[in-house]
Enzyme design. Structure first.
Site, PDB file in Angstrom:
ATOM      1  N   ASN A 261      44.127  42.881  26.762  1.00 41.97           N
ATOM      2  CA  ASN A 261      44.524  41.549  26.516  1.00 41.97           C
ATOM      3  C   ASN A 261      44.319  41.729  25.267  1.00 41.97           C
ATOM      4  O   ASN A 261      43.048  40.835  24.437  1.00 41.97           O
ATOM      5  CB  ASN A 261      44.228  40.808  27.409  1.00 41.97           C
ATOM      6  CG  ASN A 261      45.332  39.517  27.722  1.00 41.97           C
ATOM      7  OD1 ASN A 261      45.116  39.151  26.479  1.00 41.97           O
ATOM      8  ND2 ASN A 261      45.181  38.798  28.547  1.00 41.97           N
TER       9      ASN A 261
ATOM     10  N   HIS B 254      44.573  37.020  22.580  1.00 42.99           N
ATOM     11  CA  HIS B 254      43.732  36.324  20.957  1.00 42.99           C
ATOM     12  C   HIS B 254      43.927  36.200  20.240  1.00 42.99           C
ATOM     13  O   HIS B 254      43.105  36.148  18.877  1.00 42.99           O
ATOM     14  CB  HIS B 254      42.306  35.896  21.594  1.00 42.99           C
ATOM     15  CG  HIS B 254      42.136  35.282  23.097  1.00 42.99           C
ATOM     16  ND1 HIS B 254      42.883  33.305  23.739  1.00 42.99           N
ATOM     17  CD2 HIS B 254      41.983  35.406  24.591  1.00 42.99           C
ATOM     18  CE1 HIS B 254      42.625  33.857  24.795  1.00 42.99           C
ATOM     19  NE2 HIS B 254      42.677  33.824  25.203  1.00 42.99           N
TER      20      HIS B 254
ATOM     21  N   HIS C  88      49.908  37.989  27.718  1.00 47.09           N
ATOM     22  CA  HIS C  88      50.532  37.151  28.370  1.00 47.09           C
ATOM     23  C   HIS C  88      51.233  35.955  27.477  1.00 47.09           C
ATOM     24  O   HIS C  88      50.888  35.716  26.913  1.00 47.09           O
ATOM     25  CB  HIS C  88      49.104  36.099  29.347  1.00 47.09           C
ATOM     26  CG  HIS C  88      49.672  34.802  29.627  1.00 47.09           C
ATOM     27  ND1 HIS C  88      48.781  33.992  30.302  1.00 47.09           N
ATOM     28  CD2 HIS C  88      51.347  33.882  30.271  1.00 47.09           C
ATOM     29  CE1 HIS C  88      49.789  32.917  31.755  1.00 47.09           C
ATOM     30  NE2 HIS C  88      50.559  33.008  30.996  1.00 47.09           N
TER      31      HIS C  88
ATOM     32  N   ARG D 122      53.222  32.781  27.598  1.00 51.02           N
ATOM     33  CA  ARG D 122      53.172  31.843  27.991  1.00 51.02           C
ATOM     34  C   ARG D 122      54.363  30.526  28.224  1.00 51.02           C
ATOM     35  O   ARG D 122      54.613  31.475  27.002  1.00 51.02           O
ATOM     36  CB  ARG D 122      51.718  30.601  27.334  1.00 51.02           C
ATOM     37  CG  ARG D 122      50.186  31.828  27.817  1.00 51.02           C
ATOM     38  CD  ARG D 122      48.956  30.002  27.907  1.00 51.02           C
ATOM     39  NE  ARG D 122      49.500  29.776  28.665  1.00 51.02           N
ATOM     40  CZ  ARG D 122      48.214  29.361  29.816  1.00 51.02           C
ATOM     41  NH1 ARG D 122      47.341  30.319  29.783  1.00 51.02           N
ATOM     42  NH2 ARG D 122      48.674  28.262  30.233  1.00 51.02           N
TER      43      ARG D 122
ATOM     44  N   ARG E 294      51.686  29.395  23.555  1.00 49.40           N
ATOM     45  CA  ARG E 294      50.606  29.105  22.714  1.00 49.40           C
ATOM     46  C   ARG E 294      49.980  30.286  21.781  1.00 49.40           C
ATOM     47  O   ARG E 294      48.838  30.264  20.591  1.00 49.40           O
ATOM     48  CB  ARG E 294      49.224  28.154  23.157  1.00 49.40           C
ATOM     49  CG  ARG E 294      48.503  29.304  24.572  1.00 49.40           C
ATOM     50  CD  ARG E 294      47.362  28.973  25.073  1.00 49.40           C
ATOM     51  NE  ARG E 294      47.788  27.368  26.028  1.00 49.40           N
ATOM     52  CZ  ARG E 294      47.598  26.949  27.275  1.00 49.40           C
ATOM     53  NH1 ARG E 294      45.836  27.385  27.186  1.00 49.40           N
ATOM     54  NH2 ARG E 294      48.351  25.983  27.456  1.00 49.40           N
TER      55      ARG E 294
ATOM     56  N   GLU F 193      52.317  39.634  31.254  1.00 51.75           N
ATOM     57  CA  GLU F 193      51.365  38.934  32.318  1.00 51.75           C
ATOM     58  C   GLU F 193      52.606  37.739  32.462  1.00 51.75           C
ATOM     59  O   GLU F 193      52.700  37.065  31.424  1.00 51.75           O
ATOM     60  CB  GLU F 193      49.921  38.726  32.123  1.00 51.75           C
ATOM     61  CG  GLU F 193      49.683  37.707  32.942  1.00 51.75           C
ATOM     62  CD  GLU F 193      48.141  37.260  32.571  1.00 51.75           C
ATOM     63  OE1 GLU F 193      47.501  38.382  31.460  1.00 51.75           O
ATOM     64  OE2 GLU F 193      47.644  36.144  32.277  1.00 51.75           O
TER      65      GLU F 193
ATOM     66  N   THR G  65      44.135  30.957  32.067  1.00 47.27           N
ATOM     67  CA  THR G  65      44.353  30.790  33.896  1.00 47.27           C
ATOM     68  C   THR G  65      42.696  31.046  34.396  1.00 47.27           C
ATOM     69  O   THR G  65      41.980  31.058  34.525  1.00 47.27           O
ATOM     70  CB  THR G  65      44.925  32.721  34.235  1.00 47.27           C
ATOM     71  OG1 THR G  65      46.050  32.817  33.523  1.00 47.27           O
ATOM     72  CG2 THR G  65      45.231  32.312  35.419  1.00 47.27           C
TER      73      THR G  65
ATOM     74  N   GLU H 223      45.989  42.038  41.219  1.00 47.51           N
ATOM     75  CA  GLU H 223      44.489  41.797  40.240  1.00 47.51           C
ATOM     76  C   GLU H 223      43.957  40.598  41.141  1.00 47.51           C
ATOM     77  O   GLU H 223      44.083  39.434  40.723  1.00 47.51           O
ATOM     78  CB  GLU H 223      45.054  41.188  38.777  1.00 47.51           C
ATOM     79  CG  GLU H 223      43.961  41.477  37.487  1.00 47.51           C
ATOM     80  CD  GLU H 223      44.368  40.898  36.579  1.00 47.51           C
ATOM     81  OE1 GLU H 223      45.601  41.470  35.809  1.00 47.51           O
ATOM     82  OE2 GLU H 223      43.566  39.629  35.819  1.00 47.51           O
TER      83      GLU H 223
ATOM     84  N   HIS I 232      38.863  38.919  34.201  1.00 49.16           N
ATOM     85  CA  HIS I 232      39.048  37.927  33.988  1.00 49.16           C
ATOM     86  C   HIS I 232      37.482  37.039  33.529  1.00 49.16           C
ATOM     87  O   HIS I 232      36.437  37.768  34.421  1.00 49.16           O
ATOM     88  CB  HIS I 232      39.098  35.987  35.130  1.00 49.16           C
ATOM     89  CG  HIS I 232      40.057  35.038  33.634  1.00 49.16           C
ATOM     90  ND1 HIS I 232      39.295  34.496  33.412  1.00 49.16           N
ATOM     91  CD2 HIS I 232      41.047  35.409  34.009  1.00 49.16           C
ATOM     92  CE1 HIS I 232      39.375  33.143  33.254  1.00 49.16           C
ATOM     93  NE2 HIS I 232      40.727  33.632  32.787  1.00 49.16           N
TER      94      HIS I 232
HETATM   95  N1  PXP Z   1      43.923  38.879  33.634  1.00 49.41           N
HETATM   96  C1  PXP Z   1      44.559  37.469  34.219  1.00 49.41           C
HETATM   97  C2  PXP Z   1      45.370  37.803  34.950  1.00 49.41           C
HETATM   98  C3  PXP Z   1      44.097  36.525  32.488  1.00 49.41           C
HETATM   99  O1  PXP Z   1      44.532  35.495  32.823  1.00 49.41           O
HETATM  100  C4  PXP Z   1      42.845  36.604  31.531  1.00 49.41           C
HETATM  101  C5  PXP Z   1      43.461  35.615  31.119  1.00 49.41           C
HETATM  102  O2  PXP Z   1      44.170  35.658  30.156  1.00 49.41           O
HETATM  103  C6  PXP Z   1      42.648  38.169  31.772  1.00 49.41           C
HETATM  104  C7  PXP Z   1      43.055  39.277  33.131  1.00 49.41           C
HETATM  105  C8  PXP Z   1      41.867  38.169  30.690  1.00 49.41           C
HETATM  106  O3  PXP Z   1      40.640  37.483  31.037  1.00 49.41           O
HETATM  107  P1  PXP Z   1      39.363  37.186  29.716  1.00 49.41           P
HETATM  108  O4  PXP Z   1      40.339  36.846  28.457  1.00 49.41           O
HETATM  109  O5  PXP Z   1      38.566  36.206  29.881  1.00 49.41           O
HETATM  110  O6  PXP Z   1      38.926  38.790  29.705  1.00 49.41           O
END
Ligand code: PXP
Length: 242
Positions: A6, A9, A42, A44, A48, A69, A100, A151, A191
Site C-alpha cells: 500500500n 503514505h 486508497h 479517499r 488526503r 481501495e 480505516t 480482506e 492493516h
Molecule cells: N487494508 C486496508 C483495507 C486498509 O485500509 C489499510 C490502511 O490503508 C491497509 C490494508 C494497510 O494498513 P497499514 O497501512 O496499517 O499496513
C-alpha cells in the site's frame, strides 16, 4: 501468499510539502521490481494522500495486481470503473479517522450494496473484496452478495495490548479465514501488519492469498530503503510459510 504494498503514505509525505516527490508511482515500480506482486492505494474522498492523477498514472505503470481501495460512493465507483483495476476493496470511510478503523458493518450496508454497488460492477471483470472484521454473519452476507474476496481486518490483532488478547484475535481470524475459503471466496488480510507480527499471522491463519501492508513497510523503508524492505517482508512470508 502474495505481498501487495500500500503506497498511500508515500503520497502523504509528498503532500506534506506540496511537492511532486516522493512519487508514489515511482515507489510502486520499486516495490514491484523488488518482488511485490501488486500495489494497493486508497483514494479517499478528501484526497488526503493519493490523488486522482496518481490513480491514472498507477493504472498505466503497475504491472502486477492493482487493488483500488475505496468507499462505495458514486464518485469512487465511477473512477474505479474507468480505471478497471484487478480488485476493488470496499472499506468504510470516516472523515475524522486517521486510518480505516474497522471492517464494514454488513448489516448496515447490505441492501445498499445489493441494490446499487454490486450491480454497478456486474460483468466488468473487476473483482470485489470486502474489508471485514472476523465476524461470521458479515462473511455470510459477503458471500450472499457474491463478493470475490474478503480482506480480513488484522488491526485488532496488530494492536492487541497483551499476548493473550492477540492470540484470541488470531483464533478469530483463523476461523474466519476457513469460513471465507470454504464459501469459495479469496482470503486477503491487512492493516497494522509489520515485521514483528506478520510471522505470527502467517503461522496461525490459513488460506491467505494476498496480504496488504503500508504504513510499517513505508516506515521501515526510511532506514533500509524501499527495495530492500520489500525483499525483507517477502523473506518473512517465505520463511513463515515453510
Ligand atoms: N487494508 C486496508 C483495507 C486498509 O485500509 C489499510 C490502511 O490503508 C491497509 C490494508 C494497510 O494498513 P497499514 O497501512 O496499517 O499496513
Amino acid at each position: 501468499m502474495k505481498l501487495l504494498v500500500n503506497i498511500d503514505h508515500i503520497a502523504t509525505l509528498r503532500n506534506a510539502r506540496g511537492e511532486n516527490y516522493p512519487d508514489p508511482v515511482t515507489a510502486a515500480s520499486v516495490c514491484e521490481q523488488a518482488g511485490a506482486s501488486g500495489i494497493v492505494f486508497h483514494l479517499r474522498s478528501d484526497r488526503r494522500h493519493i490523488i486522482d492523477e496518481d490513480v491514472y498514472r498507477l493504472k498505466k505503470s503497475v504491472k502486477g495486481i492493482l487493488d483500488f481501495e475505496m468507499a462505495a460512493t458514486q464518485e469512487m465507483i465511477k473512477i474505479c470503473l474507468d480505471i478497471h483495476p484487478h480488485l476493488c476493496t470496499l472499506v468504510p470511510e470516516g472523515r475524522e479517522e486517521l486510518t480505516t478503523e474497522g471492517g464494514l458493518n454488513m448489516n448496515v450496508v447490505y441492501s445498499d450494496f445489493a441494490e446499487r454497488v454490486f450491480p454497478a460492477f456486474k460483468d466488468t471483470g473487476i473483482g470485489i473484496s470486502l474489508f471485514l472484521d472476523p465476524i461470521a454473519r458479515d462473511i455470510e452476507l459477503a458471500h450472499k452478495l457474491g463478493a470475490n474476496a474478503v480482506e480480513l481486518h488484522t488491526g485488532r490483532f496488530a494492536n492487541a495490548l497483551d499476548p493473550e488478547a492477540g492470540r484470541l484475535e488470531l483464533d478469530r481470524l483463523a476461523a474466519a479465514a476457513i469460513m471465507i475459503h470454504e464459501a469459495g471466496m479469496q482470503v486477503n488480510a491487512g492493516h497494522g501488519l509489520n515485521q514483528k507480527n506478520l510471522p505470527l499471522l502467517i503461522r496461525h491463519v490459513p488460506h491467505i492469498q494476498e496480504i496488504s501492508i503500508g504504513h510499517a513497510l513505508v516506515s521501515d523503508a526510511l532506514y533500509d530503503g524501499l527495495g530492500s524492505t520489500v525483499r525483507k517482508y517477502l523473506q518473512l512470508i517465505d520463511t513463515g510459510l515453510k
